[in-house]
Design a protein around this motif. Structure first.
Motif, PDB file in Angstrom:
ATOM      1  N   ARG A   1       0.954  -1.320  -0.055  1.00 28.97           N
ATOM      2  CA  ARG A   1       0.010  -0.081   0.047  1.00 28.97           C
ATOM      3  C   ARG A   1       0.982   1.343  -0.109  1.00 28.97           C
ATOM      4  NH1 ARG A   1      -3.507  -2.965   4.521  1.00 28.97           N
ATOM      5  NH2 ARG A   1      -5.065  -3.810   2.968  1.00 28.97           N
ATOM      6  N   ALA A   2       1.921   1.115   0.584  1.00 28.80           N
ATOM      7  CA  ALA A   2       3.042   2.264   0.588  1.00 28.80           C
ATOM      8  C   ALA A   2       3.827   2.445  -0.751  1.00 28.80           C
ATOM      9  CB  ALA A   2       3.808   2.313   1.743  1.00 28.80           C
ATOM     10  N   GLU A   3       3.665   1.238  -1.530  1.00 31.95           N
ATOM     11  CA  GLU A   3       4.116   1.221  -3.003  1.00 31.95           C
ATOM     12  C   GLU A   3       5.687   1.361  -2.687  1.00 31.95           C
ATOM     13  OE1 GLU A   3       2.017   3.449  -6.325  1.00 31.95           O
ATOM     14  OE2 GLU A   3       1.464   4.636  -4.543  1.00 31.95           O
TER      15      GLU A   3
ATOM     16  N   MET B   1      -3.569   0.784  -4.702  1.00 31.51           N
ATOM     17  CA  MET B   1      -2.211   1.200  -4.249  1.00 31.51           C
ATOM     18  C   MET B   1      -1.233   0.108  -4.352  1.00 31.51           C
ATOM     19  SD  MET B   1      -2.739   4.131  -3.747  1.00 31.51           S
ATOM     20  CE  MET B   1      -1.128   4.862  -3.195  1.00 31.51           C
ATOM     21  N   ILE B   2      -1.603  -1.190  -4.213  1.00 31.60           N
ATOM     22  CA  ILE B   2      -0.673  -2.328  -4.085  1.00 31.60           C
ATOM     23  C   ILE B   2      -0.351  -2.902  -5.572  1.00 31.60           C
ATOM     24  CG2 ILE B   2      -0.444  -4.697  -3.371  1.00 31.60           C
ATOM     25  CD1 ILE B   2      -2.353  -4.320  -1.003  1.00 31.60           C
ATOM     26  N   LYS B   3       0.763  -2.574  -6.095  1.00 34.01           N
ATOM     27  CA  LYS B   3       1.083  -2.738  -7.505  1.00 34.01           C
ATOM     28  C   LYS B   3       2.135  -3.995  -7.731  1.00 34.01           C
ATOM     29  CE  LYS B   3      -0.384   2.046  -9.098  1.00 34.01           C
ATOM     30  NZ  LYS B   3      -0.511   2.256  -7.731  1.00 34.01           N
TER      31      LYS B   3
ATOM     32  N   LEU C   1      -6.985  -5.778  -4.376  1.00 35.60           N
ATOM     33  CA  LEU C   1      -5.851  -6.120  -5.357  1.00 35.60           C
ATOM     34  C   LEU C   1      -6.222  -5.894  -6.769  1.00 35.60           C
ATOM     35  CD1 LEU C   1      -5.141  -9.449  -3.161  1.00 35.60           C
ATOM     36  CD2 LEU C   1      -3.662  -7.420  -3.281  1.00 35.60           C
ATOM     37  N   ASN C   2      -7.487  -6.306  -6.999  1.00 35.52           N
ATOM     38  CA  ASN C   2      -7.759  -6.081  -8.389  1.00 35.52           C
ATOM     39  C   ASN C   2      -7.879  -4.969  -8.805  1.00 35.52           C
ATOM     40  OD1 ASN C   2      -8.373  -8.932  -9.045  1.00 35.52           O
ATOM     41  ND2 ASN C   2     -10.431  -8.916  -8.320  1.00 35.52           N
ATOM     42  N   ALA C   3      -8.112  -3.842  -8.065  1.00 25.31           N
ATOM     43  CA  ALA C   3      -7.910  -2.243  -8.464  1.00 25.31           C
ATOM     44  C   ALA C   3      -6.220  -1.899  -8.525  1.00 25.31           C
ATOM     45  CB  ALA C   3      -8.400  -1.563  -7.454  1.00 25.31           C
TER      46      ALA C   3
ATOM     47  N   TRP D   1      -1.668 -11.545  -8.048  1.00 29.75           N
ATOM     48  CA  TRP D   1      -2.051 -11.962  -6.826  1.00 29.75           C
ATOM     49  C   TRP D   1      -2.490 -13.419  -6.757  1.00 29.75           C
ATOM     50  CZ3 TRP D   1      -6.835 -13.107  -5.343  1.00 29.75           C
ATOM     51  CH2 TRP D   1      -7.973 -12.575  -6.001  1.00 29.75           C
ATOM     52  N   GLN D   2      -2.485 -13.995  -5.617  1.00 35.49           N
ATOM     53  CA  GLN D   2      -2.994 -15.250  -5.426  1.00 35.49           C
ATOM     54  C   GLN D   2      -3.430 -15.327  -3.857  1.00 35.49           C
ATOM     55  OE1 GLN D   2      -0.143 -18.588  -6.251  1.00 35.49           O
ATOM     56  NE2 GLN D   2       1.379 -16.900  -6.243  1.00 35.49           N
TER      57      GLN D   2
END
Length: 231
Positions: free
Chosen positions: A130-132, A155-157, A183-185, A190-191
């Motif tokens: 989230r903090a990238e 934010m999670i990339k 996560l999808n955003a 991801w899993q």
């Protein structure tokens, strides 16, 4: 006899002393793994993970989130401290960033760093995303999955592995569903692996909820993920 040892590393957040641990292969140019401990602070599970990761060719650094003089003495004080960092997530992210910097100072290849966390530390792994912060991937092991509703998604990339015990009473369906939405955003990689017949602390041999079969599988999944993203 196993000659592996963990070396103490003193670092600071302003005037607050922090006491982390690093594997004995520090100083070499190797992929690095930051370990975020559960809510009691640096424990046997975190230390064991570090030593196992060293065997796999990683420099592992165990972060001190709370700082010297602030180590919980019981579950009640641990819950209070962990909750304060979950609420003040920017302070948590700052302590994680300091630990990431120390991992790099210990020789870890800055382009090949991952973060894994247990319980409270699993929440921290998500906060890393989230903090990238520039990491190759994050692993949340029976971590808290929730964040406050006023924080935006997307934010999670980085790459994400969530290891989720099926019987974790601290994770609601709403938290789980919103994490999937979050996560999808953001990330496209991801899993979530859910482990049957497993309570919250299923990976910790010291816990009554320990499930050796599922814990061993979870560790294999962690190592497979780390190989993919770091080697």
């Amino acid at each position: 006899m196993d000659a592996q040892t963990l070396k103490p590393v003193a670092y600071k957040d302003g005037s607050q002393k922090l006491n982390g641990l690093v594997t004995s292969n520090s100083g070499k140019k190797l992929p690095g793994v930051l370990i975020l401990p559960a809510w009691m602070g640096i424990d046997t599970e975190a230390k064991t993970a570090a030593l196992e990761l060293e065997k796999q060719g990683y420099i592992a650094f165990v972060a001190d989130i709370y700082g010297e003089g602030n180590i919980p003495t019981d579950m009640s004080s641990a819950a209070k401290m962990a909750t304060s960092y979950k609420t003040d997530y920017k302070a948590y992210q700052h302590r994680i960033e300091l630990a990431l910097n120390e991992l790099k100072k210990q020789g870890a290849d800055a382009s090949k760093i991952a973060v894994i966390g247990y319980c409270f530390g699993g929440t921290g792994a998500l906060e890393t995303g989230r903090a990238e912060f520039p990491v190759a991937g994050i692993v949340s092991i029976h971590g808290g999955l929730a964040k406050s509703a006023d924080r935006r998604d997307g934010m999670i990339k980085t790459k994400v592995l969530i290891e989720n015990p099926a019987e974790d009473k601290s994770v609601s369906k709403e938290d789980y569903d919103h994490l999937v939405k979050e996560l999808n955003a953001g990330t496209k990689d991801w899993q979530i692996i859910t482990y049957a017949n497993s309570g919250h602390t299923f990976t910790n041999p010291a816990s009554q909820e320990y499930n050796k079969v599922m814990s061993d599988r979870a560790w294999k999944h962690t190592l497979q993920f780390l190989r993919e993203i770091l080697q």
